[in-house]
Design a protein around this motif. Structure first.
Motif, PDB file in Angstrom:
ATOM      1  N   GLY A  80     -48.610  58.755 -20.952  1.00  0.00           N
ATOM      2  CA  GLY A  80     -49.432  59.854 -21.140  1.00  0.00           C
ATOM      3  C   GLY A  80     -50.072  59.973 -22.383  1.00  0.00           C
TER       4      GLY A  80
ATOM      5  N   SER B 243     -53.145  59.518 -23.168  1.00  0.00           N
ATOM      6  CA  SER B 243     -54.557  59.831 -23.076  1.00  0.00           C
ATOM      7  C   SER B 243     -54.859  61.155 -23.744  1.00  0.00           C
ATOM      8  CB  SER B 243     -55.075  59.372 -21.801  1.00  0.00           C
ATOM      9  OG  SER B 243     -54.186  60.102 -20.624  1.00  0.00           O
ATOM     10  N   SER B 244     -54.029  61.967 -23.862  1.00  0.00           N
ATOM     11  CA  SER B 244     -54.320  63.257 -24.416  1.00  0.00           C
ATOM     12  C   SER B 244     -53.281  63.869 -25.173  1.00  0.00           C
ATOM     13  CB  SER B 244     -54.954  64.210 -23.250  1.00  0.00           C
ATOM     14  OG  SER B 244     -53.942  64.940 -22.648  1.00  0.00           O
TER      15      SER B 244
ATOM     16  N   LEU C 139     -50.298  65.398 -26.883  1.00  0.00           N
ATOM     17  CA  LEU C 139     -49.074  65.021 -27.710  1.00  0.00           C
ATOM     18  C   LEU C 139     -49.129  63.547 -27.643  1.00  0.00           C
ATOM     19  CD1 LEU C 139     -46.773  65.575 -29.690  1.00  0.00           C
ATOM     20  CD2 LEU C 139     -45.231  65.803 -27.361  1.00  0.00           C
TER      21      LEU C 139
ATOM     22  N   ARG D 288     -52.467  56.663 -16.464  1.00  0.00           N
ATOM     23  CA  ARG D 288     -52.836  56.727 -15.249  1.00  0.00           C
ATOM     24  C   ARG D 288     -54.446  56.562 -15.111  1.00  0.00           C
ATOM     25  NH1 ARG D 288     -52.465  62.929 -13.081  1.00  0.00           N
ATOM     26  NH2 ARG D 288     -53.012  63.950 -14.854  1.00  0.00           N
TER      27      ARG D 288
ATOM     28  N   LYS E 179     -60.249  57.084 -19.445  1.00  0.00           N
ATOM     29  CA  LYS E 179     -59.935  58.332 -20.089  1.00  0.00           C
ATOM     30  C   LYS E 179     -59.149  57.811 -21.278  1.00  0.00           C
ATOM     31  CE  LYS E 179     -57.901  62.736 -20.299  1.00  0.00           C
ATOM     32  NZ  LYS E 179     -57.014  64.072 -19.581  1.00  0.00           N
TER      33      LYS E 179
ATOM     34  N   ASP F 199     -49.056  55.075 -13.192  1.00  0.00           N
ATOM     35  CA  ASP F 199     -49.082  56.496 -12.577  1.00  0.00           C
ATOM     36  C   ASP F 199     -47.635  56.873 -12.083  1.00  0.00           C
ATOM     37  OD1 ASP F 199     -49.207  58.729 -11.277  1.00  0.00           O
ATOM     38  OD2 ASP F 199     -50.938  57.953  -9.496  1.00  0.00           O
ATOM     39  N   LEU F 200     -47.154  57.845 -12.966  1.00  0.00           N
ATOM     40  CA  LEU F 200     -45.628  58.383 -12.801  1.00  0.00           C
ATOM     41  C   LEU F 200     -45.400  59.083 -11.613  1.00  0.00           C
ATOM     42  CD1 LEU F 200     -45.442  59.262 -16.488  1.00  0.00           C
ATOM     43  CD2 LEU F 200     -43.706  57.579 -15.343  1.00  0.00           C
TER      44      LEU F 200
ATOM     45  N   ASN G 226     -43.451  60.932 -22.383  1.00  0.00           N
ATOM     46  CA  ASN G 226     -44.152  62.149 -22.881  1.00  0.00           C
ATOM     47  C   ASN G 226     -44.873  62.744 -21.740  1.00  0.00           C
ATOM     48  OD1 ASN G 226     -45.940  63.580 -25.037  1.00  0.00           O
ATOM     49  ND2 ASN G 226     -47.220  62.249 -23.672  1.00  0.00           N
TER      50      ASN G 226
ATOM     51  N   TYR H  32     -41.936  73.026 -13.450  1.00  0.00           N
ATOM     52  CA  TYR H  32     -42.045  72.386 -14.497  1.00  0.00           C
ATOM     53  C   TYR H  32     -40.892  72.541 -15.505  1.00  0.00           C
ATOM     54  CZ  TYR H  32     -43.825  71.813 -19.385  1.00  0.00           C
ATOM     55  OH  TYR H  32     -43.892  71.495 -20.621  1.00  0.00           O
TER      56      TYR H  32
ATOM     57  N   LYS I 217     -38.367  69.946 -17.042  1.00  0.00           N
ATOM     58  CA  LYS I 217     -37.843  69.630 -18.535  1.00  0.00           C
ATOM     59  C   LYS I 217     -36.363  69.768 -18.614  1.00  0.00           C
ATOM     60  CE  LYS I 217     -41.070  68.216 -19.843  1.00  0.00           C
ATOM     61  NZ  LYS I 217     -41.348  67.192 -20.978  1.00  0.00           N
TER      62      LYS I 217
ATOM     63  N   ILE J 107     -47.972  73.617 -28.789  1.00  0.00           N
ATOM     64  CA  ILE J 107     -48.965  72.899 -28.947  1.00  0.00           C
ATOM     65  C   ILE J 107     -50.056  73.577 -27.845  1.00  0.00           C
ATOM     66  CG2 ILE J 107     -50.065  70.513 -29.633  1.00  0.00           C
ATOM     67  CD1 ILE J 107     -47.266  69.479 -28.246  1.00  0.00           C
TER      68      ILE J 107
ATOM     69  N   THR K 131     -53.495  71.833 -25.813  1.00  0.00           N
ATOM     70  CA  THR K 131     -53.521  70.420 -25.081  1.00  0.00           C
ATOM     71  C   THR K 131     -53.921  70.690 -23.677  1.00  0.00           C
ATOM     72  OG1 THR K 131     -51.406  70.583 -24.122  1.00  0.00           O
ATOM     73  CG2 THR K 131     -51.557  69.737 -26.196  1.00  0.00           C
ATOM     74  N   GLY K 132     -54.101  69.845 -23.026  1.00  0.00           N
ATOM     75  CA  GLY K 132     -54.520  69.433 -21.557  1.00  0.00           C
ATOM     76  C   GLY K 132     -53.524  70.155 -20.570  1.00  0.00           C
ATOM     77  N   LEU K 133     -52.274  70.446 -21.202  1.00  0.00           N
ATOM     78  CA  LEU K 133     -51.306  70.614 -20.243  1.00  0.00           C
ATOM     79  C   LEU K 133     -51.576  72.191 -19.582  1.00  0.00           C
ATOM     80  CD1 LEU K 133     -48.173  69.989 -19.773  1.00  0.00           C
ATOM     81  CD2 LEU K 133     -47.419  71.584 -21.437  1.00  0.00           C
TER      82      LEU K 133
ATOM     83  N   ARG L 122     -54.166  72.881 -18.720  1.00  0.00           N
ATOM     84  CA  ARG L 122     -55.735  72.805 -17.938  1.00  0.00           C
ATOM     85  C   ARG L 122     -55.593  73.680 -16.502  1.00  0.00           C
ATOM     86  NH1 ARG L 122     -55.490  66.617 -17.609  1.00  0.00           N
ATOM     87  NH2 ARG L 122     -53.709  66.687 -18.681  1.00  0.00           N
TER      88      ARG L 122
HETATM   89  P1  NDP Z   1     -51.408  66.996 -21.910  1.00  0.00           P
HETATM   90  O1  NDP Z   1     -51.803  67.511 -20.640  1.00  0.00           O
HETATM   91  O2  NDP Z   1     -52.477  66.987 -22.848  1.00  0.00           O
HETATM   92  O3  NDP Z   1     -50.972  65.346 -21.715  1.00  0.00           O
HETATM   93  C1  NDP Z   1     -50.082  64.923 -20.594  1.00  0.00           C
HETATM   94  C2  NDP Z   1     -50.397  63.713 -20.492  1.00  0.00           C
HETATM   95  O4  NDP Z   1     -49.579  63.129 -19.344  1.00  0.00           O
HETATM   96  C3  NDP Z   1     -51.765  63.235 -20.044  1.00  0.00           C
HETATM   97  O5  NDP Z   1     -52.119  61.917 -21.069  1.00  0.00           O
HETATM   98  C4  NDP Z   1     -51.879  62.967 -18.689  1.00  0.00           C
HETATM   99  O6  NDP Z   1     -52.926  62.058 -18.432  1.00  0.00           O
HETATM  100  C5  NDP Z   1     -50.416  62.575 -18.470  1.00  0.00           C
HETATM  101  N1  NDP Z   1     -49.994  62.438 -17.098  1.00  0.00           N
HETATM  102  C6  NDP Z   1     -49.959  63.520 -16.273  1.00  0.00           C
HETATM  103  N2  NDP Z   1     -49.594  63.054 -14.914  1.00  0.00           N
HETATM  104  C7  NDP Z   1     -49.240  61.761 -14.961  1.00  0.00           C
HETATM  105  C8  NDP Z   1     -49.100  60.512 -14.174  1.00  0.00           C
HETATM  106  N3  NDP Z   1     -48.848  60.986 -12.905  1.00  0.00           N
HETATM  107  N4  NDP Z   1     -48.917  59.508 -14.616  1.00  0.00           N
HETATM  108  C9  NDP Z   1     -49.043  59.305 -15.781  1.00  0.00           C
HETATM  109  N5  NDP Z   1     -49.743  59.870 -16.679  1.00  0.00           N
HETATM  110  C10 NDP Z   1     -49.686  61.315 -16.527  1.00  0.00           C
HETATM  111  O7  NDP Z   1     -50.228  67.676 -22.283  1.00  0.00           O
HETATM  112  P2  NDP Z   1     -49.195  67.751 -23.592  1.00  0.00           P
HETATM  113  O8  NDP Z   1     -49.557  66.734 -24.653  1.00  0.00           O
HETATM  114  O9  NDP Z   1     -49.087  69.178 -24.075  1.00  0.00           O
HETATM  115  O10 NDP Z   1     -47.752  67.415 -23.141  1.00  0.00           O
HETATM  116  C11 NDP Z   1     -47.301  66.280 -23.359  1.00  0.00           C
HETATM  117  C12 NDP Z   1     -45.728  66.710 -23.586  1.00  0.00           C
HETATM  118  O11 NDP Z   1     -45.355  67.595 -24.538  1.00  0.00           O
HETATM  119  C13 NDP Z   1     -45.096  66.977 -22.047  1.00  0.00           C
HETATM  120  O12 NDP Z   1     -43.786  66.330 -21.904  1.00  0.00           O
HETATM  121  C14 NDP Z   1     -44.755  68.601 -22.244  1.00  0.00           C
HETATM  122  O13 NDP Z   1     -43.642  68.722 -21.487  1.00  0.00           O
HETATM  123  C15 NDP Z   1     -44.462  68.339 -23.639  1.00  0.00           C
HETATM  124  N6  NDP Z   1     -44.528  69.598 -24.392  1.00  0.00           N
HETATM  125  C16 NDP Z   1     -45.764  70.278 -24.574  1.00  0.00           C
HETATM  126  C17 NDP Z   1     -45.864  71.690 -25.298  1.00  0.00           C
HETATM  127  C18 NDP Z   1     -47.217  72.228 -25.667  1.00  0.00           C
HETATM  128  O14 NDP Z   1     -46.988  73.363 -25.968  1.00  0.00           O
HETATM  129  N7  NDP Z   1     -48.274  71.771 -25.258  1.00  0.00           N
HETATM  130  C19 NDP Z   1     -44.679  72.291 -25.681  1.00  0.00           C
HETATM  131  C20 NDP Z   1     -43.388  71.528 -25.383  1.00  0.00           C
HETATM  132  C21 NDP Z   1     -43.590  70.321 -24.595  1.00  0.00           C
HETATM  133  P3  NDP Z   1     -54.187  62.262 -18.041  1.00  0.00           P
HETATM  134  O15 NDP Z   1     -54.824  62.479 -19.341  1.00  0.00           O
HETATM  135  O16 NDP Z   1     -54.767  61.258 -17.106  1.00  0.00           O
HETATM  136  O17 NDP Z   1     -54.642  63.690 -17.503  1.00  0.00           O
END
Ligand code: NDP
Length: 315
Positions: free
Chosen positions: A9, A11-12, A14, A35, A39, A60-61, A87, A190, A194, A224, A227-229, A231
């Motif tokens: 992950g 691509s966006s 963290l 995946r 991107k 692709d997880l 991640n 979710y 975790k 953070i 982030t896209g989380l 979305r």
């Molecule tokens: P983002 O949504 O920005 O990043 C998530 C990444 O996971 C993206 O690159 C996404 O790919 C990828 N992903 C999702 N599904 C799949 C899949 N099936 N196969 C491969 N890759 C996949 O979120 P964050 O950066 O915030 O999250 C990163 C980590 O940080 C996570 O483990 C989250 O639990 C953790 N975290 C985040 C916090 C926050 O506040 N944001 C706080 C604590 C922990 P794609 O770009 O293609 O969508």
């Protein structure tokens, strides 16, 4: 030689910020396991990561076949594996109906936990072969799965129960889609995923640290909020969450800062202790944090490990 680090992950959010922080040191080659190839390529370019410092490989997880293919492709590249960072994650807080992985597992636990569980189990062998001085396997955790914190007590709380849903395969056919057997709740799924991530890290430590010398670690990098989380969250939440975290809870960290924190867990010589869940204080100094009772329950960790082994076809 440079260290090779696989980041899922990347691509966006963290993952991308961590890739950037490590690549900039000139000491790391980052394998972005993503995946969406295009991107990832665009993300690397816009983050300014130099071409010679990264490789993108498809992963692709949400498909165990894809996980196995990734491992084959990685091995064919002949790059040694020095650090693995699990991640990637999906978070579906507003979903009314569950979604599923290729094998029919509920998507959040299927992606965040089971996909990474298979990946980490397979790549352990590769980490073991590397001659790098400090080999590490890092699984990103979260405060939200940790019920000994304020954030972890916002309902719905994480709870794995007796694992009846997980044992049944989380498929919604002959089992519940939730680990504890309850009704579908995306936010809880979710958080449960975790908790599984944090339990898996500790079980890896107990089973393999002494024998292999590999450092197993997890972390909570801070909130953070950009982030896209988020979305899939409602627009009002996405507008209000970052300022809320910045000014009210003061738990906010930028993507850059969070990326630097995870990069420390990858590369800092002082962070080699295994079995640790790292957090950072207000002055941005790392410390060993405590996990909630459930997230540090050794018996539960063993059970999650054994059930997960069956689900991903390792047992
Ligand atoms: P983002 O949504 O920005 O990043 C998530 C990444 O996971 C993206 O690159 C996404 O790919 C990828 N992903 C999702 N599904 C799949 C899949 N099936 N196969 C491969 N890759 C996949 O979120 P964050 O950066 O915030 O999250 C990163 C980590 O940080 C996570 O483990 C989250 O639990 C953790 N975290 C985040 C916090 C926050 O506040 N944001 C706080 C604590 C922990 P794609 O770009 O293609 O969508």
């Amino acid at each position: 030689r440079k260290g090779n680090v696989v980041i899922t992950g990347a691509s966006s959010g963290l993952g991308l910020a961590t890739a950037k922080a490590l690549a900039e040191t000139g000491k790391w080659h980052v394998i972005m396991a993503c995946r969406d190839f295009l991107k990832a390529a665009r993300a690397a370019k816009s983050a300014g990561i130099a071409k010679e410092n990264f490789t993108i490989m498809h992963l692709d997880l949400a498909s165990l076949d894809s996980v196995r293919q990734f491992v084959d492709n990685f091995r064919r590249s002949d790059m040694p594996l020095d650090v693995l960072v699990c991640n990637a994650a999906v978070y579906l807080p507003t979903a009314k109906e569950p979604r599923f992985t290729a094998e029919g597992f509920e998507l959040s636990v299927g992606t965040n936990h089971l996909g990474h569980f298979l990946l980490a189990r397979l790549l352990l062998e590769d980490l073991n072969k590397s001659d790098y001085p400090s080999k590490r396997l890092i699984i990103v955790g979260s405060i939200t799965g940790n019920t000994n914190t304020l954030a972890g007590n916002v309902p719905p709380k994480a709870n794995l129960g007796d694992l009846r849903g997980l044992s049944g395969g989380l498929n919604g056919l002959n089992s519940s889609v939730m680990i504890d057997g309850g009704d579908f709740d995306g936010a809880k799924a979710y958080k449960d995923s975790k908790v599984c991530n944090m339990l898996t890290m500790q079980e890896f430590h107990r089973r393999y640290h002494e024998e292999t010398g590999i450092t197993f670690a997890s972390l909570y990098p801070g909130c953070i909020a950009t982030t896209g989380l988020f979305r899939e969250h409602i627009p009002l939440f996405r507008t209000l969450f970052p300022p809320f975290q910045k000014y009210i809870t003061k738990g906010y960290v930028s993507e850059d800062e969070a990326g630097k924190r995870l990069a420390q867990v990858v590369s800092e010589p002082s962070l080699t202790k295994s079995g640790v869940y790292w957090s950072w204080n207000k002055a941005s100094a790392s410390f060993e944090n405590q996990l909630s009772q459930e997230a540090s329950d050794a018996e539960k960790a063993r059970k999650v490990w054994e059930v997960s082994e069956k689900l991903v076809g390792l047992a």
